[in-house]
Design a protein around this motif. Sequence first.
Motif, PDB file in Angstrom:
ATOM      1  N   SER B  43       4.046   6.664   6.335  1.00  0.00           N
ATOM      2  CA  SER B  43       2.887   5.963   5.764  1.00  0.00           C
ATOM      3  C   SER B  43       1.605   6.774   5.926  1.00  0.00           C
ATOM      4  O   SER B  43       0.508   6.223   5.938  1.00  0.00           O
ATOM      5  CB  SER B  43       2.749   4.573   6.391  1.00  0.00           C
ATOM      6  OG  SER B  43       2.673   4.656   7.789  1.00  0.00           O
ATOM      7  N   ALA B  91       1.217   2.175   1.333  1.00  0.00           N
ATOM      8  CA  ALA B  91       1.186   3.386   2.160  1.00  0.00           C
ATOM      9  C   ALA B  91       2.471   4.196   1.970  1.00  0.00           C
ATOM     10  O   ALA B  91       2.441   5.427   1.886  1.00  0.00           O
ATOM     11  CB  ALA B  91       0.988   3.022   3.634  1.00  0.00           C
ATOM     12  N   HIS B  92       3.610   3.511   1.885  1.00  0.00           N
ATOM     13  CA  HIS B  92       4.878   4.209   1.649  1.00  0.00           C
ATOM     14  C   HIS B  92       4.883   4.862   0.256  1.00  0.00           C
ATOM     15  O   HIS B  92       5.429   5.950   0.074  1.00  0.00           O
ATOM     16  CB  HIS B  92       6.058   3.241   1.749  1.00  0.00           C
ATOM     17  CG  HIS B  92       6.303   2.732   3.144  1.00  0.00           C
ATOM     18  ND1 HIS B  92       6.584   3.557   4.194  1.00  0.00           N
ATOM     19  CD2 HIS B  92       6.314   1.478   3.650  1.00  0.00           C
ATOM     20  CE1 HIS B  92       6.768   2.841   5.293  1.00  0.00           C
ATOM     21  NE2 HIS B  92       6.599   1.567   4.992  1.00  0.00           N
ATOM     22  N   ARG B 125      -2.715   3.975   6.097  1.00  0.00           N
ATOM     23  CA  ARG B 125      -2.749   2.631   6.693  1.00  0.00           C
ATOM     24  C   ARG B 125      -4.164   2.231   7.108  1.00  0.00           C
ATOM     25  O   ARG B 125      -5.011   3.089   7.381  1.00  0.00           O
ATOM     26  CB  ARG B 125      -1.833   2.549   7.919  1.00  0.00           C
ATOM     27  CG  ARG B 125      -0.353   2.768   7.651  1.00  0.00           C
ATOM     28  CD  ARG B 125       0.218   1.769   6.641  1.00  0.00           C
ATOM     29  NE  ARG B 125      -0.096   0.384   6.925  1.00  0.00           N
ATOM     30  CZ  ARG B 125       0.620  -0.398   7.735  1.00  0.00           C
ATOM     31  NH1 ARG B 125       1.697   0.079   8.324  1.00  0.00           N
ATOM     32  NH2 ARG B 125       0.270  -1.651   7.926  1.00  0.00           N
TER      33      ARG B 125
END
Lengths: 140, 140, 140
Positions: B43, B91-92, B125
């Motif tokens: 992330s 985020a991924h 994040r």
Amino acid sequence: MIATFTVRTNGPACHEITGKIAEWLAAEDASDGVLTLMVRHTSCSLLIQENADPDVQVDLLNWLQRLAPPADHLSMRWITHRYEGPDDMPAHLKAAVLPVSLGIPVASGRMMLGRWQGIYLVEHRATPHDREVAACFQRA
Amino acid sequence: MIATFTVRTNGPACHEITGKIAEWLAAEDASDGVLTLMVRHTSCSLLIQENADPDVQVDLLNWLQRLAPPADHLSMRWITHRYEGPDDMPAHLKAAVLPVSLGIPVASGRMMLGRWQGIYLVEHRATPHDREVAACFQRA
Amino acid sequence: MIATFTVRTNGPACHEITGKIAEWLAAEDASDGVLTLMVRHTSCSLLIQENADPDVQVDLLNWLQRLAPPADHLSMRWITHRYEGPDDMPAHLKAAVLPVSLGIPVASGRMMLGRWQGIYLVEHRATPHDREVAACFQRA
């Protein structure tokens, strides 16, 4: 120390190959160095992603489908490369923004992946394919 | 020659790590070869980007936010992975299209970066994190 | 074994460099190992893509233009970095999601590319540029 790994795919999906590669490094008695992986195709990708919740993979594939919709989608009428159907060119587009190669540091024979990282072959095409991943380990 | 660099983050931002890495290469008396960097998380990302105008980083983060909006955004209602809040899955997604690993040729102990290139850890994040970057230098 | 390749560009386009690199590896009598390539700029990219139908390159460039439109496009009014015109920041954005570096396994002096894979320098800027690609071959 070179090898090739083959992955059989059947439509868009993430195929984890972490275990297979870890076993190869162990069998070859790899020490410290770097593992290089490269996928030998232009319509699938390599990816390091979360290996815990499988929903991450579902969401990722759905997002990629929105980022590069099939060529028969209204928003994609400008696509010219259509030889192999509506999923042909979008597969190339996804392959442009996801990794084709990865460099992974290895310490004492183990890949220095984080706790939640898995290595995946990501298929972008709709029909079944045999995908090859070239691998090379080099001592530091 | 293996090392790990830690970066403390506090919300989406680009953290330059070029200097830290250049010092390590100098201290280790690296000659000609390749430096491999890999971030040990799914992330956040590594990135080589312009190191001159800080607005480039602002625009990049804003664009990524548009490319993968928070999961509570109307356009993202289809997101299923929501364990850690609306910034979790995006985020991924950002981590899928930005680099997880970099290969940097090194000549006479110096990275062959262009004049305007800096190496960054990019945090996706919202909450603070300690991020680890694995590094390996190999002589050519 | 380090080298630099220069590519003269003139507006957004894909420049194939596979042949030039293969010749260098052959001349240097490379055996088994890994080739690392890195572009020394933040507004162009490296890419491994299909080398058969040139329409793939046309579609790719068009898609990138949609993904990161020029800064004078209505949807991009939020862009702040505009020093060198409307194609400046979008070039950095494209450079963030396309590869800056590639790791290519080499067996018996030949890159392990798939049959349809070519290596390209992808120019994102509108004006002519001389682009440098740093290369390092390391024996396994």
